[in-house]
Design an enzyme around this catalytic site. Sequence first.
Site, short mmCIF file in Angstrom:
data_model
loop_
_atom_site.label_atom_id
_atom_site.label_comp_id
_atom_site.label_asym_id
_atom_site.label_seq_id
_atom_site.Cartn_x
_atom_site.Cartn_y
_atom_site.Cartn_z
CG HIS A 67 33.33 27.41 21.69
ND1 HIS A 67 33.53 27.74 20.38
CD2 HIS A 67 32.57 28.39 22.23
CE1 HIS A 67 32.92 28.88 20.13
NE2 HIS A 67 32.32 29.30 21.24
CG ASP A 90 28.45 31.30 28.37
OD1 ASP A 90 28.43 32.52 28.51
OD2 ASP A 90 28.08 30.71 27.35
N1 CMC Z 1 30.02 18.15 28.52
C1 CMC Z 1 30.24 16.86 28.23
N2 CMC Z 1 30.53 16.39 27.01
C2 CMC Z 1 30.64 17.29 26.04
C3 CMC Z 1 30.45 18.67 26.27
C4 CMC Z 1 30.14 19.08 27.57
N3 CMC Z 1 29.93 20.37 27.84
N4 CMC Z 1 30.62 19.34 25.10
C5 CMC Z 1 30.91 18.43 24.18
N5 CMC Z 1 30.94 17.19 24.75
C6 CMC Z 1 31.27 15.92 24.08
C7 CMC Z 1 30.17 15.46 23.14
O1 CMC Z 1 29.24 14.64 23.83
C8 CMC Z 1 30.96 14.72 22.10
O2 CMC Z 1 31.34 13.47 22.62
P1 CMC Z 1 31.45 12.19 21.64
O3 CMC Z 1 32.52 12.54 20.65
O4 CMC Z 1 31.83 11.07 22.55
O5 CMC Z 1 30.09 12.02 21.02
C9 CMC Z 1 32.24 15.54 21.97
O6 CMC Z 1 32.39 16.18 23.25
C10 CMC Z 1 32.20 16.58 20.87
O7 CMC Z 1 31.10 17.42 21.12
P2 CMC Z 1 30.13 18.01 20.01
O8 CMC Z 1 28.73 18.06 20.56
O9 CMC Z 1 30.35 17.31 18.71
O10 CMC Z 1 30.71 19.45 19.87
P3 CMC Z 1 29.97 20.62 19.17
O11 CMC Z 1 31.04 21.43 18.59
O12 CMC Z 1 28.89 20.17 18.27
O13 CMC Z 1 29.26 21.35 20.40
C11 CMC Z 1 28.80 22.82 22.19
C12 CMC Z 1 29.74 22.47 21.01
C13 CMC Z 1 29.14 24.22 22.72
C14 CMC Z 1 27.31 22.85 21.71
C15 CMC Z 1 28.96 21.77 23.30
O14 CMC Z 1 30.31 21.70 23.69
C16 CMC Z 1 28.08 22.02 24.50
O15 CMC Z 1 26.88 21.69 24.47
N6 CMC Z 1 28.63 22.65 25.59
C17 CMC Z 1 27.86 22.99 26.74
C18 CMC Z 1 27.05 24.23 26.46
C19 CMC Z 1 27.90 25.48 26.48
O16 CMC Z 1 28.66 25.72 27.42
N7 CMC Z 1 27.70 26.32 25.47
C20 CMC Z 1 28.35 27.63 25.41
C21 CMC Z 1 29.19 27.82 24.21
S1 CMC Z 1 30.18 29.30 24.41
C22 CMC Z 1 29.09 30.59 24.34
C23 CMC Z 1 28.70 30.94 22.98
O17 CMC Z 1 29.58 31.22 22.14
O18 CMC Z 1 27.48 31.00 22.72
#
Ligand code: CMC
Length: 436
Positions: A313, A371
């Site tokens: 998240h 989710d």
């Molecule tokens: N699976 C594997 N790796 C992950 C995941 C995941 N679900 N989420 C983040 N990471 C990794 C990412 O690759 C990065 O790694 P590195 O530092 O080595 O490059 C690190 O964790 C930090 O991630 P980020 O992408 O910088 O984090 P963010 O804050 O930009 O993204 C997110 C947040 C929700 C888009 C992401 O965690 C994600 O895509 N999760 C899966 C989709 C999901 O479940 N979304 C629902 C969010 S809750 C409902 C809502 O409020 O809408």
Amino acid sequence: MKLADNKATLSFSDGKPSIDLPVYQGTVGPDVIDIRKLYGQTGMFTYDPGFLSTASCQSAITYIDGDKGELLYRGYPIEQLATNCDFMETCHLLLYGNLPNAEGKESFAKRVTNHTMVNEQMQFFLRGFRRDAHPMAIMTGLVGALSAFYHDSTDINNPEHREISALRLIAKMPTLVAMAYKYSMGQPYMYPKNNLSYAGNFMHMMFATPCGEYVVNPVIERAMDRIFILHADHEQNASTSTVRLCGSSGTNPFAAIAAGVACLWGPAHGGANEACLNMLEDIQRTGGIAKVGEFMEQVKDKNSGVKLMGFGHRVYKNYDPRAKLMQETCKEVLAELGLENDPLFKLAMALEKIALEDEYFVSRKLYPNVDFYSGIVQRAIGIPVNMFTGVFALARTVGWIAQLNEMISDPEYKIGRPRQLFTGSVKRDVLPISQR
Ligand code: CMC
């Protein structure tokens, strides 16, 4: 917002004079540095793609402490609201800032239920869609179309229009989601029944048919209501910021909420519950729990492009408090329906256990989000996977409206207009086509 005693000083290494920037304090959470005069004073913008460090507004509605895993609506912890209140009380709280007493709740619910029907013409509009259209494509269209049906509540600068459009949107979203579902099934639409609760009425419109009596199961009704409460607001997330940005141009509330619906559709936001369930079903199909280890290796391999959906998240760097409540509801619903041994639930528990112990997830502070379990609950209730995000949109509508109305009432609000760091070509001349 209150001016802090300290100021931030921005200095430059090239000898340009440093400047002082005011600092403001909220009631809780990080202070903010006011950079509104930065361009005027320095000729520079700030650079913050994805708004990782930018407070786009002041708001008194929802507060999240991502490190603690805390979510408050108007100061009340989500755990207390989910346990002691229903969705109507939560809507009242988000919209007006206080929890209603019994009388206030009854009168608010009455005002909402007054508006549960949609203009009869809307079904003809709906009929223009393919039967296999994605429900979120339909919802984006239907919600936007409300502005064509309710002309008497489209002036965003008129508080009475804002009030009535808020009630209309909250009341009509379940009707629209259920109509989209019935249309995809080729079944007749069911009119709302105003003697039922908000969640009960939604269940009725989704699952009743004119052929027989439909009795709402109270455990499922409560689970649905909890899904609505947990998704009702989440401060300045992508769809809420979209609603605010869209509304900042003065467009009507229905159009602004339609923009929020469109944004929510994405798999990184509201579409994650659908993506999460599809992921669980894929793992189940290709070997189930035995394949979890292999799947996790793919997730950790950056070249695979595979993510563990329902994990991670932008704000929570701890267990999403909504995920805990949803896991509880998941157990209750599965027990009520005799599905305690549901393989997808078991698979989800196994994935969660491995992820919570794995260095990759621990070091990145990746925890289950809401989710992760909401899809399993909805699937058990009988809601098809492609309707999940529509249910999320239904629940989030009250948050979007509360945020939109808060913005319009804020004397500091301006049309949203981010700036950019331009990296394209400098000025050049167009050559005649024969010389290009
Ligand atoms: N699976 C594997 N790796 C992950 C995941 C995941 N679900 N989420 C983040 N990471 C990794 C990412 O690759 C990065 O790694 P590195 O530092 O080595 O490059 C690190 O964790 C930090 O991630 P980020 O992408 O910088 O984090 P963010 O804050 O930009 O993204 C997110 C947040 C929700 C888009 C992401 O965690 C994600 O895509 N999760 C899966 C989709 C999901 O479940 N979304 C629902 C969010 S809750 C409902 C809502 O409020 O809408």
